[in-house]
Design a protein around this motif. Structure first.
Motif, PDB file in Angstrom:
ATOM      1  N   VAL A  25       3.397 -28.745  -4.845  1.00  0.00           N
ATOM      2  CA  VAL A  25       3.237 -28.241  -3.475  1.00  0.00           C
ATOM      3  C   VAL A  25       1.809 -27.731  -3.291  1.00  0.00           C
ATOM      4  N   THR A  26       1.262 -27.968  -2.086  1.00  0.00           N
ATOM      5  CA  THR A  26       0.007 -27.315  -1.719  1.00  0.00           C
ATOM      6  C   THR A  26       0.278 -26.414  -0.519  1.00  0.00           C
ATOM      7  N   THR A  27      -0.321 -25.244  -0.552  1.00  0.00           N
ATOM      8  CA  THR A  27      -0.257 -24.354   0.623  1.00  0.00           C
ATOM      9  C   THR A  27      -1.687 -23.976   0.961  1.00  0.00           C
ATOM     10  N   ASN A  28      -1.867 -23.414   2.124  1.00  0.00           N
ATOM     11  CA  ASN A  28      -3.163 -22.827   2.488  1.00  0.00           C
ATOM     12  C   ASN A  28      -2.885 -21.738   3.516  1.00  0.00           C
ATOM     13  N   PRO A  29      -3.870 -20.912   3.859  1.00  0.00           N
ATOM     14  CA  PRO A  29      -3.614 -19.810   4.785  1.00  0.00           C
ATOM     15  C   PRO A  29      -3.107 -20.295   6.152  1.00  0.00           C
ATOM     16  N   SER A  30      -3.560 -21.463   6.603  1.00  0.00           N
ATOM     17  CA  SER A  30      -3.107 -21.970   7.908  1.00  0.00           C
ATOM     18  C   SER A  30      -1.636 -22.356   7.852  1.00  0.00           C
ATOM     19  N   LEU A  31      -1.217 -22.965   6.746  1.00  0.00           N
ATOM     20  CA  LEU A  31       0.198 -23.350   6.601  1.00  0.00           C
ATOM     21  C   LEU A  31       1.070 -22.097   6.493  1.00  0.00           C
ATOM     22  N   TRP A  32       0.545 -21.087   5.799  1.00  0.00           N
ATOM     23  CA  TRP A  32       1.281 -19.817   5.683  1.00  0.00           C
ATOM     24  C   TRP A  32       1.442 -19.199   7.072  1.00  0.00           C
ATOM     25  N   VAL A  84      -4.678 -22.362  -8.623  1.00  0.00           N
ATOM     26  CA  VAL A  84      -5.429 -21.589  -7.626  1.00  0.00           C
ATOM     27  C   VAL A  84      -6.365 -22.515  -6.862  1.00  0.00           C
ATOM     28  N   LYS A  85      -6.285 -22.403  -5.541  1.00  0.00           N
ATOM     29  CA  LYS A  85      -7.148 -23.236  -4.698  1.00  0.00           C
ATOM     30  C   LYS A  85      -8.434 -22.476  -4.372  1.00  0.00           C
ATOM     31  N   ILE A  86      -9.563 -23.123  -4.645  1.00  0.00           N
ATOM     32  CA  ILE A  86     -10.863 -22.519  -4.305  1.00  0.00           C
ATOM     33  C   ILE A  86     -11.668 -23.567  -3.539  1.00  0.00           C
ATOM     34  N   PRO A 130      -9.979 -34.180  -1.775  1.00  0.00           N
ATOM     35  CA  PRO A 130     -10.682 -34.705  -0.594  1.00  0.00           C
ATOM     36  C   PRO A 130      -9.742 -34.669   0.615  1.00  0.00           C
ATOM     37  N   PHE A 131     -10.273 -34.217   1.751  1.00  0.00           N
ATOM     38  CA  PHE A 131      -9.483 -34.059   2.982  1.00  0.00           C
ATOM     39  C   PHE A 131      -9.653 -35.294   3.857  1.00  0.00           C
ATOM     40  N   VAL A 132      -8.708 -36.194   3.781  1.00  0.00           N
ATOM     41  CA  VAL A 132      -8.827 -37.490   4.451  1.00  0.00           C
ATOM     42  C   VAL A 132      -8.776 -37.348   5.977  1.00  0.00           C
ATOM     43  N   GLY A 133      -7.735 -36.708   6.484  1.00  0.00           N
ATOM     44  CA  GLY A 133      -7.531 -36.641   7.929  1.00  0.00           C
ATOM     45  C   GLY A 133      -8.676 -35.954   8.662  1.00  0.00           C
ATOM     46  N   ARG A 134      -9.207 -34.888   8.046  1.00  0.00           N
ATOM     47  CA  ARG A 134     -10.288 -34.170   8.739  1.00  0.00           C
ATOM     48  C   ARG A 134     -11.559 -35.010   8.816  1.00  0.00           C
ATOM     49  N   LEU A 135     -11.769 -35.902   7.836  1.00  0.00           N
ATOM     50  CA  LEU A 135     -12.911 -36.824   7.933  1.00  0.00           C
ATOM     51  C   LEU A 135     -12.626 -37.871   9.003  1.00  0.00           C
ATOM     52  N   ALA A 164      -5.223 -36.572  -2.951  1.00  0.00           N
ATOM     53  CA  ALA A 164      -5.527 -36.953  -1.561  1.00  0.00           C
ATOM     54  C   ALA A 164      -4.819 -35.968  -0.620  1.00  0.00           C
ATOM     55  N   ALA A 165      -5.616 -35.236   0.155  1.00  0.00           N
ATOM     56  CA  ALA A 165      -5.069 -34.181   1.021  1.00  0.00           C
ATOM     57  C   ALA A 165      -5.400 -34.475   2.474  1.00  0.00           C
ATOM     58  N   SER A 166      -4.834 -33.638   3.338  1.00  0.00           N
ATOM     59  CA  SER A 166      -5.040 -33.803   4.776  1.00  0.00           C
ATOM     60  C   SER A 166      -4.580 -35.208   5.215  1.00  0.00           C
ATOM     61  N   LEU A 167      -3.423 -35.607   4.691  1.00  0.00           N
ATOM     62  CA  LEU A 167      -2.845 -36.901   5.078  1.00  0.00           C
ATOM     63  C   LEU A 167      -2.044 -36.684   6.352  1.00  0.00           C
ATOM     64  N   ARG A 168      -2.181 -37.586   7.296  1.00  0.00           N
ATOM     65  CA  ARG A 168      -1.611 -37.333   8.624  1.00  0.00           C
ATOM     66  C   ARG A 168      -0.505 -38.296   9.020  1.00  0.00           C
ATOM     67  N   HIS A 169      -0.374 -39.424   8.290  1.00  0.00           N
ATOM     68  CA  HIS A 169       0.637 -40.420   8.657  1.00  0.00           C
ATOM     69  C   HIS A 169       0.988 -41.249   7.416  1.00  0.00           C
ATOM     70  N   ALA A 184      -0.698 -37.486  -3.879  1.00  0.00           N
ATOM     71  CA  ALA A 184      -0.858 -37.397  -2.417  1.00  0.00           C
ATOM     72  C   ALA A 184      -0.052 -36.198  -1.956  1.00  0.00           C
ATOM     73  N   THR A 185      -0.697 -35.292  -1.218  1.00  0.00           N
ATOM     74  CA  THR A 185       0.053 -34.172  -0.654  1.00  0.00           C
ATOM     75  C   THR A 185       0.173 -34.384   0.847  1.00  0.00           C
ATOM     76  N   MET A 186       1.377 -34.163   1.368  1.00  0.00           N
ATOM     77  CA  MET A 186       1.609 -34.547   2.775  1.00  0.00           C
ATOM     78  C   MET A 186       2.544 -33.571   3.470  1.00  0.00           C
TER      79      MET A 186
HETATM   80  C1  E4P Z   1      -4.102 -29.561   1.195  1.00  0.00           C
HETATM   81  O1  E4P Z   1      -4.301 -28.993   0.159  1.00  0.00           O
HETATM   82  C2  E4P Z   1      -4.577 -29.066   2.487  1.00  0.00           C
HETATM   83  O2  E4P Z   1      -4.133 -27.761   2.615  1.00  0.00           O
HETATM   84  C3  E4P Z   1      -4.077 -29.862   3.644  1.00  0.00           C
HETATM   85  O3  E4P Z   1      -3.766 -31.175   3.237  1.00  0.00           O
HETATM   86  C4  E4P Z   1      -4.944 -29.791   4.863  1.00  0.00           C
HETATM   87  O4  E4P Z   1      -4.418 -30.632   5.850  1.00  0.00           O
HETATM   88  P1  E4P Z   1      -4.918 -30.601   7.367  1.00  0.00           P
HETATM   89  O5  E4P Z   1      -6.284 -31.161   7.438  1.00  0.00           O
HETATM   90  O6  E4P Z   1      -3.919 -31.438   8.105  1.00  0.00           O
HETATM   91  O7  E4P Z   1      -4.879 -29.151   7.802  1.00  0.00           O
END
Ligand code: E4P
Length: 219
Positions: A25-32, A84-86, A130-135, A164-169, A184-186
């Motif tokens: 699992v990945t979490t971040n402050p926005s998901l929290w 730990v995520k940094i 790497p944040f795919v969706g944000r790119l 591979a993070a920030s996957l949107r579809h 892949a985290t989704m």
């Molecule tokens: C993963 O570790 C990130 O928290 C996450 O994939 C970010 O996704 P987002 O760009 O949709 O916010």
């Protein structure tokens, strides 16, 4: 390629965990903030650790190196499965180097180009994200960055895993696998979409109708 869920929502995670295919699992402050605003981050993360027996990423928000090191040690002490995520900036890189030497596993987050991943891997990070969706959002090819990092790590036998993070579809999941990502985290919605095909639904309906017809003919 391993499949992880990108969520801080324990109910979503329980629902996804019943298939046995989510291994981290990945979490971040926005998901929290989205899933459990007003709760204690530690409690949320520890609950997640009780649902999935695998690497669980929890993110630091300190701004300076000493603060990041201290926060990373604190977060790592919550549960043995915690990673730990940094984020990868100058302070983040120094903190990654310092805490990795202590055996704390690091998921380097907010990676947008291969040099950031190369630095994180050499500083001792276990995962680079790497944040795919944000790119993609800013008209850059996010998945190309994933493939480039995989190639570089392979060529130099760097042990860090590409997440591979920030996957949107759901197509992003396929492309991440093709690019050689280790993980892949989704979001839950993307995971659910992996099951679906309209021809599967139509095919099941037809088989059901035909089975009913066949049973009728027999009686
Ligand atoms: C993963 O570790 C990130 O928290 C996450 O994939 C970010 O996704 P987002 O760009 O949709 O916010």
């Amino acid at each position: 390629m391993k499949l992880w869920l990108d969520t801080a929502d324990a109910d979503e995670l329980r629902a996804a965990s019943r298939f046995g295919v989510i291994s981290g699992v990945t979490t971040n402050p926005s998901l929290w903030a989205k899933a459990a605003s007003g709760t204690d981050y530690r409690e949320v993360v520890v609950e997640i650790c009780s649902i999935i027996d695998g690497p669980i990423s929890a993110e630091c928000v300190a701004q300076d190196v000493d603060g990041l090191v201290e926060e990373a040690r604190k977060i790592a002490s919550w549960h043995p499965n915690i990673v730990v995520k940094i984020p990868l900036d100058e302070n983040g890189l120094e903190a990654i180097y310092r805490v990795s030497k202590e055996g704390i596993k690091i998921n380097t987050t907010l990676i947008f180009q291969p040099n950031q991943a190369l630095l994180a891997a050499q500083a001792g990070a276990t995962y680079v994200s790497p944040f795919v969706g944000r790119l993609d959002d800013i008209s850059q090819e996010g998945m190309t960055v994933v493939g480039d990092i995989v190639d570089i790590f392979d060529r130099y036998n760097l042990p860090a895993q590409v997440l591979a993070a920030s996957l949107r579809h759901p197509l992003h999941v396929i492309q991440a696998a093709q690019a050689g990502a280790h993980i892949a985290t989704m979001p839950y919605a993307v995971f659910q979409a992996m099951f679906k095909h309209p021809l599967t639904d139509a095919g099941m309906q037809k088989f059901l109708e035909d089975a009913r017809k066949a049973a009728k003919v027999r009686t």
